[in-house]
Design an enzyme around this catalytic site. Structure first.
Site, PDB file in Angstrom:
ATOM      1  N   HIS A 136      42.638  31.833  28.984  1.00  0.00           N
ATOM      2  CA  HIS A 136      43.317  30.621  29.400  1.00  0.00           C
ATOM      3  C   HIS A 136      42.816  30.147  30.770  1.00  0.00           C
ATOM      4  CE1 HIS A 136      46.941  31.982  26.735  1.00  0.00           C
ATOM      5  NE2 HIS A 136      45.945  31.461  26.022  1.00  0.00           N
TER       6      HIS A 136
ATOM      7  N   LYS B   9      46.045  31.866  40.511  1.00  0.00           N
ATOM      8  CA  LYS B   9      47.060  32.785  40.013  1.00  0.00           C
ATOM      9  C   LYS B   9      46.966  34.124  40.728  1.00  0.00           C
ATOM     10  CE  LYS B   9      46.573  30.861  35.340  1.00  0.00           C
ATOM     11  NZ  LYS B   9      46.239  31.162  33.916  1.00  0.00           N
TER      12      LYS B   9
ATOM     13  N   TYR C 222      53.429  36.405  36.928  1.00  0.00           N
ATOM     14  CA  TYR C 222      52.456  35.488  37.503  1.00  0.00           C
ATOM     15  C   TYR C 222      53.075  34.753  38.695  1.00  0.00           C
ATOM     16  CZ  TYR C 222      50.063  35.561  32.900  1.00  0.00           C
ATOM     17  OH  TYR C 222      49.428  35.910  31.738  1.00  0.00           O
TER      18      TYR C 222
ATOM     19  N   ASP D 144      45.252  30.316  20.297  1.00  0.00           N
ATOM     20  CA  ASP D 144      44.175  31.197  20.738  1.00  0.00           C
ATOM     21  C   ASP D 144      43.241  31.556  19.587  1.00  0.00           C
ATOM     22  OD1 ASP D 144      45.042  31.159  23.342  1.00  0.00           O
ATOM     23  OD2 ASP D 144      46.143  33.041  23.222  1.00  0.00           O
TER      24      ASP D 144
END
Length: 204
Positions: A63, A73, A132, A169
């Protein structure tokens, strides 16, 4: 804290000391002093946190976020363990198409910093929670994916009957297809957005 810069330009792995006793253990996967020493600045202003729970055998990724706006991130494993993968999908990067994998687990917590434009994937080795810290809020239209099963990438992910993928995905393009479609972040643009992110942080 031990700090290692990954072979993906701008990405880092942070391994804190783990304090364990009969009650359990305590570790600090993010420490500002160590982060500033490694990168030259404190972490981005946090705009969102995510709690991602995955069953054993789930694969997520690769991603990345359309850049701009881009997204940096900082991730760590809060429960279980995962094979975490940092993938350079920035067109023009000296490490474009390269990746590095790290086992993250909750018993010995560590953090990974992913700069703007870099892709992220993982496979849950057991029931797992990933936490995250994000520099931007989630917008579905900005979130893109490259196939975690792309044979040209050669990620350590086996497409067997036990692998669990979302439909998104499962049908994600290969890295080459995403490049042809103009989906991938540009390296210089990613660097510019990242610099702007920390300039904004300094002014906040």
């Amino acid at each position: 804290m031990d700090v290692r810069e990954l072979k993906i330009a701008g990405a880092f792995h942070f391994v804190p000391q783990n304090f364990a006793d009969a009650r359990g253990h305590l570790a600090s996967p993010y420490q500002e002093a160590a982060f500033k020493e490694a990168t030259g600045h404190a972490l981005f202003p946090i705009r969102q946190t995510n709690h991602s729970q995955s069953r054993r055998g789930v694969a997520r990724g690769v991603h990345f976020t359309t850049t701009p706006p881009g997204m940096a991130k900082y991730v760590h494993c809060s429960q279980g363990s995962t094979l975490d993968m940092v993938v350079d999908v920035r067109v023009g990067s000296p490490t474009f198409g390269q990746w590095e994998s790290i086992v993250l687990n909750a018993e010995h917590p560590s953090g990974i910093y992913l700069p703007v434009g870099v892709g992220h994937a993982f496979v849950a080795l057991e029931d797992t929670v990933i936490t995250y810290l994000l520099s931007e809020g989630y917008k579905a239209e900005n979130e893109k994916a490259v196939s975690v099963l792309d044979p040209a990438l050669g990620l350590p992910v086996s497409d067997d009957e036990n692998l669990i993928l979302s439909e998104r995905d499962r049908v994600a393009p290969t890295l080459a297809e995403a490049a042809e479609q103009g989906l991938l972040p540009d390296y210089e643009t990613s660097l510019r957005v990242e610099r702007s992110l920390y300039e904004k942080g300094a002014d906040a």
